[in-house]
Design a protein around this motif. Structure first.
Motif, mmCIF file in Angstrom:
data_model
loop_
_atom_site.group_PDB
_atom_site.id
_atom_site.type_symbol
_atom_site.label_atom_id
_atom_site.label_comp_id
_atom_site.label_asym_id
_atom_site.label_seq_id
_atom_site.Cartn_x
_atom_site.Cartn_y
_atom_site.Cartn_z
ATOM 1 N N LEU A 26 0.836 -1.204 0.000
ATOM 2 C CA LEU A 26 0.000 0.000 0.000
ATOM 3 C C LEU A 26 0.872 1.255 0.000
ATOM 4 O O LEU A 26 0.618 2.201 0.750
ATOM 5 N N HIS A 27 1.859 1.272 -0.860
ATOM 6 C CA HIS A 27 2.785 2.401 -0.921
ATOM 7 C C HIS A 27 2.070 3.706 -1.269
ATOM 8 O O HIS A 27 2.501 4.773 -0.845
ATOM 9 N N GLN A 28 0.970 3.631 -2.033
ATOM 10 C CA GLN A 28 0.282 4.832 -2.482
ATOM 11 C C GLN A 28 -0.316 5.641 -1.334
ATOM 12 O O GLN A 28 -0.544 6.836 -1.477
ATOM 13 N N CYS A 29 -0.573 5.013 -0.193
ATOM 14 C CA CYS A 29 -1.121 5.777 0.936
ATOM 15 C C CYS A 29 -0.147 5.833 2.111
ATOM 16 O O CYS A 29 -0.498 6.301 3.181
ATOM 17 N N GLY A 30 1.090 5.395 1.878
ATOM 18 C CA GLY A 30 2.067 5.321 2.958
ATOM 19 C C GLY A 30 2.428 6.640 3.596
ATOM 20 O O GLY A 30 2.481 6.751 4.821
ATOM 21 N N GLU A 31 2.669 7.665 2.790
ATOM 22 C CA GLU A 31 3.075 8.955 3.363
ATOM 23 C C GLU A 31 1.933 9.616 4.122
ATOM 24 O O GLU A 31 2.139 10.143 5.222
ATOM 25 N N ASP A 32 0.723 9.599 3.544
ATOM 26 C CA ASP A 32 -0.425 10.169 4.256
ATOM 27 C C ASP A 32 -0.689 9.403 5.543
ATOM 28 O O ASP A 32 -0.928 9.995 6.594
ATOM 29 N N ALA A 33 -0.641 8.079 5.475
ATOM 30 C CA ALA A 33 -0.885 7.260 6.666
ATOM 31 C C ALA A 33 0.179 7.508 7.729
ATOM 32 O O ALA A 33 -0.132 7.591 8.920
ATOM 33 N N ALA A 34 1.443 7.639 7.316
ATOM 34 C CA ALA A 34 2.520 7.908 8.279
ATOM 35 C C ALA A 34 2.299 9.251 8.965
ATOM 36 O O ALA A 34 2.492 9.376 10.182
ATOM 37 N N LEU A 35 1.883 10.258 8.212
ATOM 38 C CA LEU A 35 1.628 11.574 8.800
ATOM 39 C C LEU A 35 0.438 11.536 9.748
ATOM 40 O O LEU A 35 0.498 12.063 10.862
ATOM 41 N N VAL A 36 -0.648 10.876 9.330
ATOM 42 C CA VAL A 36 -1.831 10.782 10.191
ATOM 43 C C VAL A 36 -1.497 10.012 11.468
ATOM 44 O O VAL A 36 -1.836 10.457 12.570
ATOM 45 N N MET A 37 -0.823 8.867 11.346
ATOM 46 C CA MET A 37 -0.470 8.084 12.532
ATOM 47 C C MET A 37 0.438 8.881 13.466
ATOM 48 O O MET A 37 0.260 8.867 14.688
ATOM 49 N N THR A 38 1.391 9.597 12.903
ATOM 50 C CA THR A 38 2.295 10.398 13.728
ATOM 51 C C THR A 38 1.536 11.494 14.460
ATOM 52 O O THR A 38 1.790 11.747 15.643
ATOM 53 N N GLU A 39 0.611 12.160 13.779
ATOM 54 C CA GLU A 39 -0.165 13.218 14.432
ATOM 55 C C GLU A 39 -1.044 12.655 15.551
ATOM 56 O O GLU A 39 -1.121 13.236 16.632
ATOM 57 N N LEU A 40 -1.704 11.526 15.294
ATOM 58 C CA LEU A 40 -2.541 10.918 16.341
ATOM 59 C C LEU A 40 -1.682 10.473 17.527
ATOM 60 O O LEU A 40 -2.056 10.686 18.690
#
Length: 131
Positions: A26-40
């Motif tokens: 799921l590389h296509q959503c990796g950066e957004d997911a990493a940012l969201v997880m980090t913020e949460l």
């Protein structure tokens, strides 16, 4: 995965997110997911865990659903997350933008009570490739 309430814990959250999504192709959503997880996770570490010193860890989880990825962060504090409205100098704000970022990058987000105490904050992201 549980992380310690520290900068190292937040770095582990980003790595865990990227590694997990890479393993799921799921590389296509990796950066957004990493940012969201980090913020949460950062919100949990900063606001919740600091108020509950006897519970030093924050728990991170992923759930892969058809066409969606669900990210969850569980912490020991019962207080709900508070999305700060942008101030007059919103572009220059250093703090208070985390949930606005989560709101912008996810399809939906929210929270529910954790058992026996605390809360779980979740965000749902699409796994569909961008068109």
């Amino acid at each position: 995965m549980s992380i310690a309430c520290s900068r190292e814990g937040l770095a582990r959250a980003r790595s865990f997110t990227r590694d997990t999504l890479g393993g799921w192709s799921l590389h296509q959503c990796g950066e957004d997911a990493a940012l969201v997880m980090t913020e949460l996770a950062a919100n949990a570490v900063l606001h919740a865990a600091s108020r509950c010193p006897g519970e030093p860890d924050v728990r991170l989880e992923f759930r892969l659903e058809p066409a969606h990825l669900l990210l969850t962060v569980t912490d020991p504090d019962d207080r709900p997350p508070v999305r700060q409205p942008p101030g007059a100098d919103a572009d220059l704000e250093e703090h208070g933008r985390g949930l606005r970022i989560v709101d912008a990058l996810s399809e939906a987000w929210g929270r529910f009570p954790a058992v026996p105490a605390g809360k779980t904050v979740w965000a749902r992201l699409s796994t569909r490739p961008p068109t």
